[in-house]
Design a protein around this motif. Structure first.
Motif, short mmCIF file in Angstrom:
data_model
loop_
_atom_site.label_atom_id
_atom_site.label_comp_id
_atom_site.label_asym_id
_atom_site.label_seq_id
_atom_site.Cartn_x
_atom_site.Cartn_y
_atom_site.Cartn_z
N GLN A 1 0.88 -1.10 0.10
CA GLN A 1 0.06 -0.20 -0.07
C GLN A 1 1.03 1.46 0.01
OE1 GLN A 1 -2.72 -0.23 3.33
NE2 GLN A 1 -3.91 -2.02 2.45
N GLN A 2 1.91 1.10 0.75
CA GLN A 2 2.83 2.52 0.85
C GLN A 2 3.49 2.61 -0.41
OE1 GLN A 2 5.30 3.07 4.14
NE2 GLN A 2 3.60 3.18 5.59
N SER A 3 3.79 1.65 -1.11
CA SER A 3 4.59 1.67 -2.40
C SER A 3 3.66 2.44 -3.75
CB SER A 3 5.00 0.15 -2.98
OG SER A 3 3.93 -0.41 -3.72
N TYR A 4 2.59 2.58 -3.65
CA TYR A 4 1.57 3.36 -4.63
C TYR A 4 2.20 4.76 -4.80
CZ TYR A 4 -1.34 -0.91 -4.09
OH TYR A 4 -1.78 -2.23 -4.15
N ASP A 5 2.68 5.14 -5.69
CA ASP A 5 3.19 6.48 -6.03
C ASP A 5 2.40 7.44 -6.74
OD1 ASP A 5 3.78 5.22 -8.34
OD2 ASP A 5 5.56 5.95 -8.35
N ALA A 6 1.08 6.83 -7.20
CA ALA A 6 0.31 7.90 -7.87
C ALA A 6 -1.02 7.92 -7.28
CB ALA A 6 -0.14 7.06 -9.30
N GLU A 7 -1.66 9.04 -7.58
CA GLU A 7 -2.84 9.36 -6.96
C GLU A 7 -4.11 8.61 -7.39
OE1 GLU A 7 -5.77 13.30 -6.38
OE2 GLU A 7 -3.94 13.52 -7.33
N ARG B 1 -18.36 -7.08 -13.34
CA ARG B 1 -17.54 -7.17 -14.26
C ARG B 1 -16.25 -6.52 -13.79
NH1 ARG B 1 -18.01 -5.35 -19.16
NH2 ARG B 1 -19.99 -4.12 -18.78
N ALA B 2 -16.51 -5.24 -13.03
CA ALA B 2 -15.59 -4.35 -12.86
C ALA B 2 -14.81 -4.98 -11.48
CB ALA B 2 -16.10 -3.01 -12.60
N MET B 3 -15.53 -5.53 -10.62
CA MET B 3 -15.10 -6.05 -9.59
C MET B 3 -13.90 -7.28 -9.82
SD MET B 3 -15.72 -4.29 -7.03
CE MET B 3 -15.59 -2.89 -8.07
N LEU B 4 -14.31 -8.03 -10.81
CA LEU B 4 -13.71 -9.23 -11.31
C LEU B 4 -12.42 -8.53 -12.04
CD1 LEU B 4 -13.10 -12.07 -11.71
CD2 LEU B 4 -14.48 -11.97 -13.61
N HIS B 5 -12.47 -7.86 -12.97
CA HIS B 5 -11.40 -7.11 -13.82
C HIS B 5 -10.47 -6.41 -13.06
CE1 HIS B 5 -10.50 -6.36 -18.07
NE2 HIS B 5 -9.92 -5.47 -17.79
N PHE B 6 -10.86 -5.64 -11.97
CA PHE B 6 -9.91 -5.00 -11.15
C PHE B 6 -9.56 -5.55 -9.85
CE2 PHE B 6 -12.26 -1.59 -13.32
CZ PHE B 6 -11.34 -1.19 -14.34
N ALA B 7 -9.51 -6.93 -9.87
CA ALA B 7 -9.25 -7.91 -8.57
C ALA B 7 -7.87 -7.88 -8.12
CB ALA B 7 -9.72 -9.17 -8.99
N ASN B 8 -7.08 -7.58 -9.20
CA ASN B 8 -5.28 -7.44 -8.69
C ASN B 8 -5.20 -6.15 -8.32
OD1 ASN B 8 -6.07 -6.61 -11.67
ND2 ASN B 8 -3.91 -6.23 -11.61
N TYR B 9 -6.29 -5.16 -8.29
CA TYR B 9 -5.89 -3.83 -7.64
C TYR B 9 -6.41 -3.84 -6.21
CZ TYR B 9 -4.67 -2.21 -12.40
OH TYR B 9 -4.23 -2.21 -13.64
N ASP B 10 -5.63 -3.08 -5.31
CA ASP B 10 -6.19 -2.67 -3.93
C ASP B 10 -7.38 -1.51 -4.28
OD1 ASP B 10 -4.95 -4.20 -2.23
OD2 ASP B 10 -3.28 -2.82 -2.01
N LYS B 11 -8.55 -1.71 -3.72
CA LYS B 11 -9.31 -0.49 -4.07
C LYS B 11 -10.55 -0.49 -2.83
CE LYS B 11 -11.88 -4.25 -6.57
NZ LYS B 11 -10.89 -5.39 -6.37
N TYR C 1 -2.82 2.34 -7.20
CA TYR C 1 -1.87 1.78 -8.15
C TYR C 1 -0.65 2.42 -8.15
CZ TYR C 1 -2.42 5.53 -11.32
OH TYR C 1 -2.61 6.90 -12.07
N ASP C 2 0.49 1.73 -8.80
CA ASP C 2 1.74 2.40 -9.05
C ASP C 2 1.67 2.75 -10.51
OD1 ASP C 2 4.78 2.06 -9.84
OD2 ASP C 2 4.89 1.67 -7.82
#
Length: 342
Positions: free
Chosen positions: A246-252, A267-277, A293-294
């Motif tokens: 979480q601390q590594s994300y350098d983008a807003e 579909r969005a929850m499945l598609h963006f499953a690899n992101y913290d959200k 995200y980074d």
């Protein structure tokens, strides 16, 4: 997303847990309520328990004032349905399945489903937004490296390996693996890891000097000769793996408004499953999703968001909104150029 929603659903699992407990010495009403509250929904106790007590679902027999026993001789089983078997047979045809199953386990599964028709085959899919130079998942070296790194992530064990950069330069790297991510756009797996360096007679964690890069990203295909070095670190990891990521994300973070049409939310929850959200409901048909995200993943995230069309709207940050407008303007220019050439 709803393929198995009615197969062994929530109520089935709750009652199954109650019967398993009742089969081994009885179960009290308090224990049934606790199981239902933990495994069910907020209102599940109001629906499930009265049916069990009133013998509308005749699974339990009261043996004392505060105890019930199962009327079944054996624990409830969950045999696979034909739909589940066909779905699993389809997964076995995915070349990435060998990363998670050994040859022995894969052979057993293929034998078990030999007479089952798959729901789909890989040849039925056309990926219009994927690069063609993805990872070669079929090589033994890649499969062994993947399993080794995955085990290191799970056990939080430091690893050492040779890494080949995009320019072909090879370096020796030591790091603590934190997470494996999959890029659907690149069809590649990458490792997020906390780097370790030798400094002042100690191995220590490498902290960023500009606070813009906390973790290293490694393509799995470029990793070789993995080993587990016996080293002593100057100090334990500064934070938990989740906190480090979480601390590594350098983008807003990107703010999305999702209009739940054409099953867009699922579909969005499945598609963006690899992101913290973080996702919250705005009204009956609108949800806000905040994606962290980074910056190295910005172009990939941009393309993924655009693939949803009008059911997803970017509201912030303005930098990302401008990127969306710029990409759409280029697409319109391309379409006009194609039309003029006809």
């Amino acid at each position: 997303m709803n393929l198995f929603s009615e197969v062994y659903g929530c109520y089935y699992q709750v009652v199954s847990s109650i019967l398993n407990k009742a089969l081994t010495g009885g179960i009290s009403p308090q224990e049934m309520a606790a199981i239902t509250a933990q495994a069910g929904f907020a209102e599940s106790c109001l629906f499930i328990l009265p049916k069990l007590y009133a013998k509308e679902w005749h699974f339990l027999e009261q043996t004392s004032e505060n105890s019930y026993a199962s009327r079944l001789s054996n624990a409830p089983e969950c045999p696979l349905t034909l739909l589940q078997k066909r779905w699993l047979k389809s997964l076995l045809s995915d070349e990435r399945i060998r990363l998670f199953l050994t040859e022995e386990a894969l052979l057993q599964a293929q034998t078990a489903f030999a007479e089952v028709e798959p729901l789909w085959t890989p040849e039925q899919f056309y990926y219009y937004d994927r690069f063609e130079n993805g990872d070669n998942f079929s090589t033994i070296e890649y499969q062994e490296n993947f399993r080794t790194v995955l085990e290191a992530v799970r056990s939080q064990t430091v690893i050492s390996f040779h890494y080949r950069s995009a320019k072909g330069k090879q370096t020796q790297r030591i790091c603590l693996p934190l997470k494996i991510e999959y890029s659907s756009k690149n069809n590649r797996f990458r490792l997020l890891a906390l780097p370790i360096v030798w400094a002042k007679n100690w191995f220590r964690w490498q902290y960023p000097t500009d606070k813009k890069r906390y973790l290293d990203h490694f393509n799995l295909a470029n990793i070789a000769n993995i080993s587990f070095p016996n080293i002593q670190l100057q100090s334990p990891p500064p934070l938990s793996p989740e906190a480090l990521i979480q601390q590594s994300y350098d983008a807003e973070p990107v703010h999305l408004l999702i209009t739940n049409r054409r099953n867009a939310l699922d579909r969005a929850m499945l598609h963006f499953a690899n992101y913290d959200k973080d996702t919250t409901q705005i009204d009956g048909e609108t949800w806000e999703c905040v994606i962290y995200y980074d910056s190295a993943m910005e172009t990939e995230l941009l393309i993924e968001i655009l693939s949803f069309g009008p059911v997803v709207k970017v509201t912030a940050p303005q930098h990302f909104v401008d990127l969306i407008k710029e990409r759409l303007a280029k697409q319109m220019q391309f379409i006009r150029a194609q039309s003029d050439s006809l």
